[in-house]
Structure formats: structure tokens, C-alpha cells
Design a protein around this motif. Structure first.
Motif, short mmCIF file in Angstrom:
data_model
loop_
_atom_site.label_atom_id
_atom_site.label_comp_id
_atom_site.label_asym_id
_atom_site.label_seq_id
_atom_site.Cartn_x
_atom_site.Cartn_y
_atom_site.Cartn_z
N GLU A 213 0.85 -1.18 0.00
CA GLU A 213 0.00 0.00 0.00
C GLU A 213 0.89 1.25 0.00
O GLU A 213 1.94 1.27 0.66
CB GLU A 213 -0.91 0.02 1.23
CG GLU A 213 -1.96 -1.07 1.24
CD GLU A 213 -2.92 -0.95 0.07
OE1 GLU A 213 -3.36 0.18 -0.23
OE2 GLU A 213 -3.24 -1.99 -0.54
N PRO A 214 0.51 2.30 -0.72
CA PRO A 214 1.32 3.53 -0.73
C PRO A 214 1.27 4.23 0.62
O PRO A 214 0.20 4.38 1.21
CB PRO A 214 0.66 4.38 -1.82
CG PRO A 214 -0.73 3.85 -1.94
CD PRO A 214 -0.67 2.40 -1.59
N VAL A 215 2.46 4.62 1.11
CA VAL A 215 2.55 5.30 2.40
C VAL A 215 3.16 6.69 2.27
O VAL A 215 3.15 7.46 3.24
CB VAL A 215 3.38 4.47 3.40
CG1 VAL A 215 2.68 3.15 3.72
CG2 VAL A 215 4.79 4.22 2.87
N PHE B 233 2.14 9.88 4.62
CA PHE B 233 0.71 9.98 4.89
C PHE B 233 0.37 9.85 6.37
O PHE B 233 -0.72 10.19 6.79
CB PHE B 233 -0.05 8.90 4.11
CG PHE B 233 0.15 8.95 2.62
CD1 PHE B 233 0.60 10.11 1.99
CD2 PHE B 233 -0.12 7.84 1.83
CE1 PHE B 233 0.79 10.16 0.62
CE2 PHE B 233 0.06 7.89 0.46
CZ PHE B 233 0.52 9.04 -0.14
N ASP B 234 1.31 9.32 7.20
CA ASP B 234 1.04 9.14 8.62
C ASP B 234 1.85 10.13 9.45
O ASP B 234 2.92 10.60 9.03
CB ASP B 234 1.36 7.70 9.06
CG ASP B 234 2.84 7.40 8.95
OD1 ASP B 234 3.50 7.23 9.98
OD2 ASP B 234 3.36 7.33 7.80
N GLU B 235 1.36 10.43 10.64
CA GLU B 235 1.94 11.46 11.50
C GLU B 235 3.34 11.07 11.96
O GLU B 235 4.24 11.93 12.02
CB GLU B 235 1.03 11.71 12.69
CG GLU B 235 1.43 12.93 13.53
CD GLU B 235 1.30 14.23 12.74
OE1 GLU B 235 2.02 15.19 13.07
OE2 GLU B 235 0.45 14.28 11.82
N ALA B 236 3.55 9.81 12.32
CA ALA B 236 4.85 9.38 12.85
C ALA B 236 5.96 9.62 11.85
O ALA B 236 7.03 10.16 12.18
CB ALA B 236 4.79 7.91 13.26
N ASN B 237 5.74 9.24 10.60
CA ASN B 237 6.78 9.44 9.59
C ASN B 237 6.92 10.90 9.19
O ASN B 237 8.01 11.33 8.81
CB ASN B 237 6.49 8.57 8.36
CG ASN B 237 7.00 7.15 8.52
OD1 ASN B 237 8.19 6.95 8.77
ND2 ASN B 237 6.12 6.18 8.40
#
Length: 852
Positions: free
Chosen positions: A474-476, A491-495
Motif C-alpha cells: 500500500e502507498p505510504v 501519509f502518517d503522522e509518525a513518519n
């Protein structure tokens, strides 16, 4: 003692020679069937419906025969064609003809190629000498040969003047390919009254020797030491493909915890692909279309180093999928003895060699249900779900499973959907498109409906460069360029927080995560900047520690380079354009080198370490790069704004950037040169025409001189699919010839009175050497010979280290001759006074523009 032949052997040999003799008689008869050969000096009597045609074949391997046909059959056969250009003149009835077949081989074996593309068609016109272009043959390997047509009319004119001196002056000569070429008539007029032999009009001047070169070309362009890296899933071992100082390649294993480096393999070939099957099984691949793979099984540590087994995989192919759910298997594709693609499961077991494609049989293939397939894709369970096939000479994507596949989309010359990856279940295809959008977005494509189902990521006015996928496929994240710098947007806060931390740790530099282990605790980073050569770092998240692993180009690690500044300028029509000015240190006004990029559509300059820019800047010259209209990264409208603006609004953008840079920075506008490659070389010349007196010199590497010639001497116009796009982007020579000539440096050679330097590879298939050959000829007619470097075996751009050294050392000398010295050059001269002078091998380059 030599034994005599038996009666049977003698009869067999006599039979073979009789067959060959009969074949020769047949070919001779065919040679006279409908076209008759005209001998040098002959004055043929032509019927009212006849014309003359020059048939020219340029081959780098012997050819048994080439056949020319019309609608009724074979009309001419050219037999036993040797190396180089082979030219003959024929009389023929007016009508349509085509290069039809080519036979390679020897009397023992023969391979026939049928030439079907419409580029091989031509027309003979009554009362004229026509030339359909050179038929070019270049073997690429024992099983692959490249054919194409290239319009090289100037050496054909020279041949006619020499071999048919009575015919050429009284008969009109014209190119008879798919597009018109006004040059032969233009040249006839320009040459009128000039009696200088043509071979005396081909040469150029040698480049001047530089006063001194602060960073020698051989140092700047020494190949990177590290070319590929891969981190294992656990995160304790890193594999590296490296080049040693002796020219050999190696695969190194780095124990990240212990800091120990050991060599797994050394060879004369580099590893182009490194991938971990699991944390103790590494696969290294070497090759391009067909790759040879070696498996390394890594064992326990003993005496500070790990034991390992090296197991080659038999045969060649390409990895389709790593099959993460199956510990000992991978999917590979390759070609069988009949030339058909086969996909097999390869078991990674064995003590000496893994049985791979060497023993593959077509009956065991997994890829069934399609034909003319060239590449396959599997889902997360290792099932084949999609393939690229060739239909109607077009790359087509099919989708399905279990031997049943349906066409879902066809590639387009421009726009359309570009696949990037399959989802884990194989029912979604992720990719990029700008159809009916303002920029290139990351989208999800539903093969069942054959439509885009959703937009995954979009940023107005920004073209997505690539996507990052996780283990679930899945694309991240996506990557794009903004203000010249590479941006990774997660797309996610941690990264996203991690990315902020990385850029805070390396301010002013580009930081990209190349690899991460399974739990995201061990990362391998790529770090560089315009004034900082690339380096590899290991980031240990658990211990919050980043450590330098390698300087990618260690010979540059301790040198000082010039930073770049971003300019935002408004062009003549109000369009906002971005430019980058690399300003070397020092006081006072710096001379300026304007350096437009190639393309021009879909290419752009970036704020990364650029050897060409830094080589020029090291001499004390500022360098200006402009992302003019048409450049990649700024959205669809910006790209399309470059269409049909060659030599016009594109160069207006460059002009606006020059004016803004001179106004804002300490630049000496009385000392400027322009330098570019491909379209950039064209831009350099056409800018010198448009703004006479602005530049002290102009340099073109592999550059266009004639816009119309690009349609008849380039790989960009050979297919029926690409020609409409080229016409939309550049214009159509059949309707826009006047505008094309108005913006082609070739037809304004008398206005190019400044010093000119031309560099070009004779085997360039993107911009044929004919572009430079013609320009050299016209300059010499004006007794204004350019500086010329013609490279015998180079293509579009120079990959050979000797050629690079000769080219850029010559460029340094030419710039210094025309822009003068700087404190950086004077300092380098003082340091180098006692050093010996090393000259490059003379055989590597020629100052002759004509001939072949």
C-alpha cells in the motif's frame, strides 16, 4: 598428413557452391529487375516517368543482402554490403517503394529481418534525385540488431558531387522521407560559387588548453564508489555494490552493529540489483534486459567475519516477485530457446549452483493465456495478476489471473496512466496520471471498470515523482520536487515527524530514506546538497544515533563547492519561472555561464549535487540554470506552455532569469557564455542568434541545429505512435516549416559570429550527428570554423571516462579563452606549475565533422 575429401564430401561441397552460384544469378537478375544501377560518371537516359534514387546503407556488421520492394515485388537487391556507409545510385520509375528485408549471416546460416514500419517507405519522383535516408544497422548483441532510418543528406551530397559530378548540378536533389527537409536546396544556394572540396569543409579547430583546472575532469567524473545498497529485514546487515579504485566491482557486506566490512564477491561487472530474500539470504543481479543472479547465504560470525556461501542461479532472467510468504522460492521470468518469455518458480537451494532458467522448459511456464508478453506482476500471494504485452506495436497492460487476462489499458506517447504497483490482493493498480487534472497525481486504478477509482495523493501545481509502498503493498508516501529540492511527504503522522527531524539534523540538505528494516528502527539515508556530494548515513532510531557510512564519491568528499540560490522571476508574458544560480565564493563580479537543461518538455534542473555545474563553478564562473516553461514538476499547464515554443517563449524565460540574476547578484554581464546539451545546446545557439552581442561564446553538446531535421534523424519520430506527440510539441514540418527554419540555428549560421564549440557523438540516435555535421559545414563556408570534438563511438551523452575528460577539459579551455581567468583559475595555475601535463589519447576523439 592432411587427408583428402571423400566422394560424398566433394559432391556435397560442389552442391553447396552450385546452390550459391544459382542464388547469386537470381539476385543479380533481381538487381536489374526494376531499378537499374548507375555507375559513377555515367549519364543515364531517363524515361519521362523515371527518376534517380540514392540507396545508402550504413552497417557496423556485414550484410548479405538488402531488398527494396514496390507493391509488385522486389525491385532491387543490394548484395554483400560491407562495413561503413555503402552508397549506390539507381534509376527507377516514379512511385512508392520501401526498404523491405535484410539478410544477415554467412553462406552457412542466414537470418532475415522484415522491415515493416512506415519509416522505411519512400517515393521516387520523375526527373529528380531523391534520397530516402541511410538505412542504419547496428548489432546490439548476438541475438539483437537495431535498424533505423536517418537523414544524413550532407555526406550523400558530397558523394554525388564526387561520383556523379555531371548529374548533381543539373538535377534537383531532395530528401524523400516522411517529412520534408529544406536543407539540400538551402545548401546548394549557400555553396554556389564555392569551389573548396567538401572534405576541406568538414573540420573544426581543436579546443584550447585551459590555463588550469581547479578540479580536473578526471577527478570530478570519477565513478561513484557506491552504486547500490540494500538493508536486510532485521536491520543488522547492509549489502553494498561498490567500485574499487582498480576498476573492479565488488559486493560488500557491512555489519552495522560491529562496523565490520567484508567482501562477498569481486568481478569485472557491477551489481545493478541488490535484494534480500530474508535476513540471511542476499540476491545480487548483474545485467540490464537479461540479468545474471547470484545468491549469498550468510552464516554465523567467526573470527570477526561471517561465513557465507555463494550460489549462482543458472541462466538469466529477471525477478518478478520475492514471494515473501515462501522462504525458499522466488518468481523469475526469462526467455527460452525459442525466444518466448517464461515465468517460473525458482527454488533457492543447492550447494554449487541453483537450478534456474538454464533448465527451464516452456511446458512448465506459469504465464499462460497471453502472447507477446514482455513483463509480469504478481500479487502479495505470488499469483500472476498482470502483464505488459505488445499489441499493434503498443505496450498494453492486461489483468486477470489463472490464465485468463483482459486488456485494461494501452500506453500513450503522452499522458495516460502509468502503473507503479499492484495492491496485495492484486485487484488495484496504483499509478500516476494527469488526464483531466492540473498535475500528475497518485491514483488507484480499478482494472475491473478500467477507470481511476480514487485519488490517493494530489498537490495542486506539483507533479508527483514517485510513490513509496510498505510491505502490504500500500502507498505510504510520495516524492516530488519543490523549489528544486526533493520532498518526501508521508501519509502518517509518525513518519511526518521523522522527516522533520531528519531535515533539522541536516539543514540545507536533501535527505531521503533509501531503506528501512522491518520494524522501522534502522534506516539508511541518502544526504546531499548542491554544494555537498552525496553521502550514506545509518540512522539507529533505537539509540537516536546517525553515523556516516560512506561518501558515495570519496574523491570529492574534502573539496569545497559553491552553493545555489533560488530565483523566482516573471517571464515576458507574465509566467512565473524558477531558476537556480550557483555562485562561487569570492569578491567582485563573477563571469556567468548560462546552462539551460535538455528536454525541453518533462525535464528539469534540481537542487542536488551536479558535477557539470560544480566543474564550471570551480573555475570561478557563476552558473545559471532555468526551469523554463515545459519543465517537469510544475504541473500540466506549465509543461504544456512549452509546446511549440522552441526558440521563442522558452528562451524568453531564460532571458528573464538572466536579467533577474544580473540585477540581484554580483555578475559581470559583459562576460557571459551559454552552454547546454541536447535541447540545451540548441537553446545556447538560438539564444546567441536572438541576442547578438550578449554572449562571448556558445557551446553545444549533442545539440539540435535544425528543428525539422529532428523529425528525420532522431529516434523520437520513428514510430507512428510518437510522431503525433512530436508534432504537437515541436510543430509539424509539413505545415510549420517557415517557423521552424526561423528558429533553427542552422539557417542563421551567418548571424552566429561569436566563438562556437560543438561536441557530438557520431553514434547519437536521439540527435543525429548530422545536426553538427551541417552546422560545421555552414560555418566553414563562412571561413568561421568552430571548435569541434566529434566522438567516434559515443551516443547521446558521454559515458566513457576518457571522452568525458576530453570533453569537459576542452570546455574548460574554451570558457577560459573567452571569459578570461578568475582568482580560482589563477590559484590553481600557481599550484599546478610544477605538475606534469597529461594529455588524453588522441584516438578517442576527432576534430573532423564530415566523412562518415
Amino acid at each position: 598428413m592432411q587427408q583428402g575429401m571423400s566422394g560424398g564430401q566433394r559432391r556435397g561441397l560442389v552442391g553447396k557452391w552450385r546452390a550459391l552460384f544459382a542464388l547469386a544469378l537470381l539476385l543479380l537478375a533481381l538487381d536489374c529487375a526494376a531499378m537499374r544501377k548507375i555507375d559513377p560518371g555515367e549519364d543515364p537516359k531517363l524515361a519521362a516517368d523515371e527518376g534517380l534514387v540514392v540507396l545508402s546503407v550504413d552497417a557496423s556488421a556485414p550484410i548479405l543482402a538488402v531488398r527494396v520492394r514496390d507493391d509488385d515485388g522486389v525491385v532491387a537487391v543490394l548484395n554483400y554490403i560491407g562495413l561503413g556507409r555503402n552508397v549506390s545510385l539507381y534509376a527507377a520509375k516514379a512511385g512508392e517503394y520501401r526498404w523491405a528485408e535484410m539478410d544477415l549471416g554467412s553462406w552457412r546460416w542466414r537470418m532475415r529481418y522484415t522491415l515493416t514500419s512506415d519509416e522505411y517507405r519512400f517515393k521516387v519522383t520523375a526527373g529528380k534525385i531523391v534520397y530516402p535516408g541511410d538505412l542504419i544497422l547496428r548489432p546490439m548483441s548476438w541475438s539483437s540488431t537495431r535498424f533505423h532510418i536517418a537523414n544524413r543528406s550532407l555526406p550523400i551530397i558530397d558523394w554525388l558531387e564526387k561520383e556523379h559530378a555531371a548529374l548533381y548540378p543539373r538535377m534537383k536533389f531532395e530528401y524523400s522521407g516522411l517529412y520534408p527537409d529544406p536543407f539540400p536546396e538551402f545548401y546548394r544556394t549557400a555553396r554556389a560559387g564555392n569551389t573548396t572540396p567538401s572534405d576541406k569543409l568538414n573540420g573544426g579547430r581543436e579546443p584550447p588548453k585551459p590555463i588550469a583546472v581547479p578540479i580536473p575532469a578526471e577527478v570530478m567524473w570519477k565513478p561513484n564508489r557506491v552504486t547500490e545498497v540494500a538493508l536486510n529485514p532485521v536491520g543488522d546487515l547492509l549489502a553494498e555494490a561498490v567500485r574499487d579504485d582498480d576498476g573492479n566491482w565488488g559486493v560488500n557486506l557491512v555489519d552495522l552493529a560491529e562496523g565490520v566490512v567484508q567482501r562477498l564477491a569481486t568481478s569485472s561487472f557491477g551489481a545493478d540489483e541488490l535484494v534480500w530474500k530474508d535476513s540471511r539470504t542476499l540476491i545480487a543481479g548483474t545485467g540490464d534486459d537479461e540479468t545474471s543472479y547470484t545468491v549469498f547465504r550468510i552464516g554465523a560470525t567467526s573470527n570477526g567475519k561471517r561465513s557465507f556461501k555463494r550460489l549462482p542461479i543458472g541462466g538469466t532472467g529477471n525477478i518478478v516477485d520475492m514471494l515473501p510468504g515462501e522462504p525458499d522460492f522466488i518468481l523469475m521470468e526469462g526467455y527460452d530457446s525459442r525466444g518466448e518469455l517464461v515465468v517460473h518458480r525458482v527454488e533457492l537451494v543447492g550447494d554449487r549452483e541453483i537450478s534456474g532458467f538454464r533448465t527451464a522448459k516452456s511446458r512448465d511456464r506459469l504465464n499462460v493465456g497471453v502472447s507477446k508478453d514482455v513483463a509480469w506482476f504478481a500479487d502479495g500471494r505470488g499469483q500472476l495478476r498482470a502483464a505488459v504485452v505488445i499489441r499493434d506495436d503498443t505496450a498494453t497492460l492486461v489483468h486477470g489471473g489463472n490464465g485468463s487476462y483482459q486488456e485494461v489499458l494501452r500506453s500513450q506517447a503522452d499522458g495516460g496512466f502509468t502503473p507503479a504497483g499492484l495492491s496485495f490482493d492484486g485487484n488495484t493498480i496504483y499509478g500516476y496520471t494527469d488526464d483531466e487534472r492540473g498535475q500528475r497525481d497518485l491514483v488507484a486504478f480499478d482494472p475491473a471498470t478500467r477507470n481511476v477509482s480514487r485519488t490517493v495523493f494530489s498537490k495542486p501545481g506539483v507533479d508527483i515523482r514517485s510513490a513509496i509502498f510498505n510491505e502490504q503493498r500500500e502507498p505510504v508516501a510520495v516524492r516530488y520536487y519543490q523549489s528544486g529540492r526533493l520532498v518526501t511527504e508521508y501519509f502518517d503522522e509518525a513518519n511526518r515527524n521523522l522527516d522533520k527531524t531528519l531535515h533539522a539534523a541536516f539543514p540545507g540538505r536533501t535527505v531521503a530514506v533509501l531503506h528501512r528494516n522491518r520494524d522501522n528502527q534502522q534506516l539508511i539515508l541518502w544526504v546531499d546538497a548542491t554544494d555537498h556530494p552525496p553521502e550514506l548515513y545509518h540512522l539507529d532510531m533505537a539509540h537516536k544515533r546517525a553515523s556516516l557510512l560512506e561518501a558515495v564519491a570519496p574523491q570529492l568528499a574534502d573539496l569545497t563547492f559553491a552553493p545555489a540560490h533560488v530565483l523566482n522571476v516573471k517571464s515576458s508574458d507574465g509566467l512565473q519561472v524558477e531558476a537556480f544560480l550557483t555562485l562561487p565564493p569570492g569578491s567582485g563580479k563573477r563571469p556567468l555561464v548560462v546552462f539551460p537543461h535538455g528536454g525541453p518538455i518533462g525535464v528539469s534542473d534540481r537542487l542536488t549535487f551536479n558535477r557539470e555545474v560544480q566543474f564550471v563553478a570551480a573555475q570561478g564562473y557563476a552558473v545559471l540554470q532555468v526551469n523554463y516553461r515545459g519543465s517537469e514538476g510544475y504541473g500540466k499547464a506549465f509543461r504544456e506552455a512549452g509546446h511549440r515554443n522552441y526558440g521563442r517563449l522558452i528562451e524568453d524565460d531564460i532571458d528573464a532569469a538572466i536579467r533577474a540574476a544580473v540585477a540581484a547578484y554580483p555578475l559581470d554581464e559583459s562576460r557571459m557564455c551559454t552552454l547546454g546539451a541536447s535541447y540545451g545546446g540548441y537553446s545556447a545557439m538560438v539564444s546567441a542568434v536572438r541576442w547578438p552581442g550578449r554572449f562571448r561564446c556558445a557551446i553545444s553538446l549533442s545539440g539540435l541545429s535544425d528543428r525539422a531535421l529532428f523529425f528525420t534523424a532522431s529516434d523520437g519520430a520513428r514510430s507512428a505512435q510518437s510522431r503525433p506527440l512530436l508534432e504537437r510539441v515541436m510543430g509539424d514540418p509539413r505545415t510549420d516549416m517557415a517557423e521552424m527554419q526561423a528558429t533553427s540555428p542552422l539557417y542563421h549560421f551567418r548571424e552566429l559570429t561569436l566563438p562556437v564549440m560543438l561536441l557530438h557523438g557520431r553514434e547519437d540516435v536521439r540527435v543525429d550527428f548530422e545536426h553538427t555535421r551541417r552546422l560545421v559545414r555552414m560555418f566553414n563556408l563562412e571561413q568561421h570554423p568552430p571548435v569541434l570534438l566529434a566522438f567516434p563511438d559515443m551516443g547521446h551523452g558521454f559515458s566513457d571516462r576518457v571522452a568525458i575528460d576530453i570533453a569537459w577539459t576542452g570546455i574548460a579551455g574554451f570558457l577560459q579563452q573567452n571569459l578570461g581567468s578568475t582568482p580560482a583559475i589563477a590559484d590553481a595555475e600557481a599550484k599546478a606549475k610544477a605538475a606534469p601535463v597529461v594529455t588524453a589519447p588522441a584516438a578517442a576523439v576527432s576534430g573532423q565533422g564530415g566523412g562518415k
